[in-house]
Design a protein around this motif. Sequence first.
Motif, PDB file in Angstrom:
ATOM      1  N   VAL A  40      -2.368  -4.619   4.088  1.00  0.00           N
ATOM      2  CA  VAL A  40      -2.924  -3.493   3.235  1.00  0.00           C
ATOM      3  C   VAL A  40      -3.777  -4.376   2.134  1.00  0.00           C
ATOM      4  O   VAL A  40      -4.849  -4.007   1.872  1.00  0.00           O
ATOM      5  N   PHE A  41      -3.111  -5.474   1.658  1.00  0.00           N
ATOM      6  CA  PHE A  41      -3.751  -6.157   0.555  1.00  0.00           C
ATOM      7  C   PHE A  41      -5.017  -6.942   1.072  1.00  0.00           C
ATOM      8  O   PHE A  41      -6.082  -7.022   0.616  1.00  0.00           O
ATOM      9  N   MET A 176       0.002  -0.229  10.818  1.00  0.00           N
ATOM     10  CA  MET A 176       0.633  -0.473  12.123  1.00  0.00           C
ATOM     11  C   MET A 176       1.957  -1.272  12.429  1.00  0.00           C
ATOM     12  O   MET A 176       2.328  -1.632  13.482  1.00  0.00           O
ATOM     13  N   VAL A 177       2.483  -1.524  11.249  1.00  0.00           N
ATOM     14  CA  VAL A 177       3.871  -2.018  11.318  1.00  0.00           C
ATOM     15  C   VAL A 177       4.921  -1.200  11.656  1.00  0.00           C
ATOM     16  O   VAL A 177       5.034  -0.240  10.841  1.00  0.00           O
ATOM     17  N   PRO A 178       5.644  -1.181  12.703  1.00  0.00           N
ATOM     18  CA  PRO A 178       6.726  -0.159  12.856  1.00  0.00           C
ATOM     19  C   PRO A 178       7.752   0.024  11.713  1.00  0.00           C
ATOM     20  O   PRO A 178       8.086  -1.005  11.211  1.00  0.00           O
ATOM     21  N   LEU A 179       8.529   1.187  11.808  1.00  0.00           N
ATOM     22  CA  LEU A 179       9.527   1.463  10.779  1.00  0.00           C
ATOM     23  C   LEU A 179       8.852   1.806   9.337  1.00  0.00           C
ATOM     24  O   LEU A 179       9.115   2.880   8.979  1.00  0.00           O
ATOM     25  N   VAL A 180       8.243   1.076   9.111  1.00  0.00           N
ATOM     26  CA  VAL A 180       7.809   1.150   7.652  1.00  0.00           C
ATOM     27  C   VAL A 180       6.172   1.736   7.602  1.00  0.00           C
ATOM     28  O   VAL A 180       6.040   2.451   6.403  1.00  0.00           O
ATOM     29  N   GLU A 240       0.021   7.664   9.458  1.00  0.00           N
ATOM     30  CA  GLU A 240      -0.042   6.591   9.636  1.00  0.00           C
ATOM     31  C   GLU A 240      -1.596   5.814   8.893  1.00  0.00           C
ATOM     32  O   GLU A 240      -1.652   4.915   9.257  1.00  0.00           O
ATOM     33  N   GLY A 241      -1.956   6.826   8.204  1.00  0.00           N
ATOM     34  CA  GLY A 241      -2.992   6.239   7.210  1.00  0.00           C
ATOM     35  C   GLY A 241      -2.770   5.897   5.846  1.00  0.00           C
ATOM     36  O   GLY A 241      -1.811   6.640   5.237  1.00  0.00           O
ATOM     37  N   PHE A 242      -3.289   4.807   5.299  1.00  0.00           N
ATOM     38  CA  PHE A 242      -3.181   4.662   3.946  1.00  0.00           C
ATOM     39  C   PHE A 242      -4.844   4.462   3.445  1.00  0.00           C
ATOM     40  O   PHE A 242      -5.392   3.660   3.573  1.00  0.00           O
ATOM     41  N   VAL A 243      -4.752   5.167   2.302  1.00  0.00           N
ATOM     42  CA  VAL A 243      -6.239   5.401   1.940  1.00  0.00           C
ATOM     43  C   VAL A 243      -6.523   4.179   0.556  1.00  0.00           C
ATOM     44  O   VAL A 243      -5.593   4.219  -0.198  1.00  0.00           O
TER      45      VAL A 243
END
Length: 278
Positions: A40-41, A176-180, A240-243
């Motif tokens: 994300v960073f 995209m990282v599973p679980l989190v 699954e999206g992060f704005v």
Amino acid sequence: MSSKAQALKGKSRGQAMIEFVIIIPVLLLLIFGAIQIAFVFSAKTTLNYATFQAARVGATNHATYSALRRGLIRGMAPLFTNSSSLGGMQDDIASGIDSGGTRRDAVSEVDAYTRIIRINPTSAMLDLSGFGETIDSNIAMPNDNLMYRPTWQVDGASIQDANLLKIRVQYCYKLMVPLVNKIIGSLSELNNRKAPGSYRQYHTVNDPRFADANRGEVDAAAGVTASYNELCGDRAAGNEGFVLFAEAIVRMQSPAYVQDTDDDMESFMCDGAKMVCP
């Protein structure tokens, strides 16, 4: 070894196994969470650069959607290619487009999961009743001889200030990282559970979960800021999206046009979905 010592050793092993079973899920979440946050960073850093690129291209090409989009695609391309050469990047972009959506690419990401908000100049500034003039058969805001232009104000700004191009780009990044991924994606829902009235200039009431997920308090552009569902589309269904958002401001180097010079992109100019012009 006595039977008592053997019993104590067996209990110790059983206790260690129980502790391991308890701690391993937490440890995995921490590891996967750190990896996802790093992604994300990286995406946020790339978006900052891409937004500045979009503003630079827009400043020299009449602040049209086609120009801003072109600069944004150029800046976002490093997220979706491993090639160091221009030809390799072009091949990666073409491969993404031809994959039918199975492979992500900058063009598809920008077209489907971004919204450009032109904060300045406003639509009133470009109108003929504001600073607008007819230039090359287009309604535009002049960019020449600014120091000699009249000093009246529109929307609280003079024509000199109106020639500062300020844009905000919202981007729904795919986790995209599973679980989190779903846990982090759900943070956008939890972030804005306050009543709309608790936010200054908060106007997005159809989806109160999200106004500007990484900002907390929205500003005057909140009325045109996309909600989580609006921006993320299919990614919103599974959280699954992060704005992410970024802003850039540059001095206009050409007259700002009301209409797009690209006929194929004209329908997207200030259409409210891909580009918003308050």
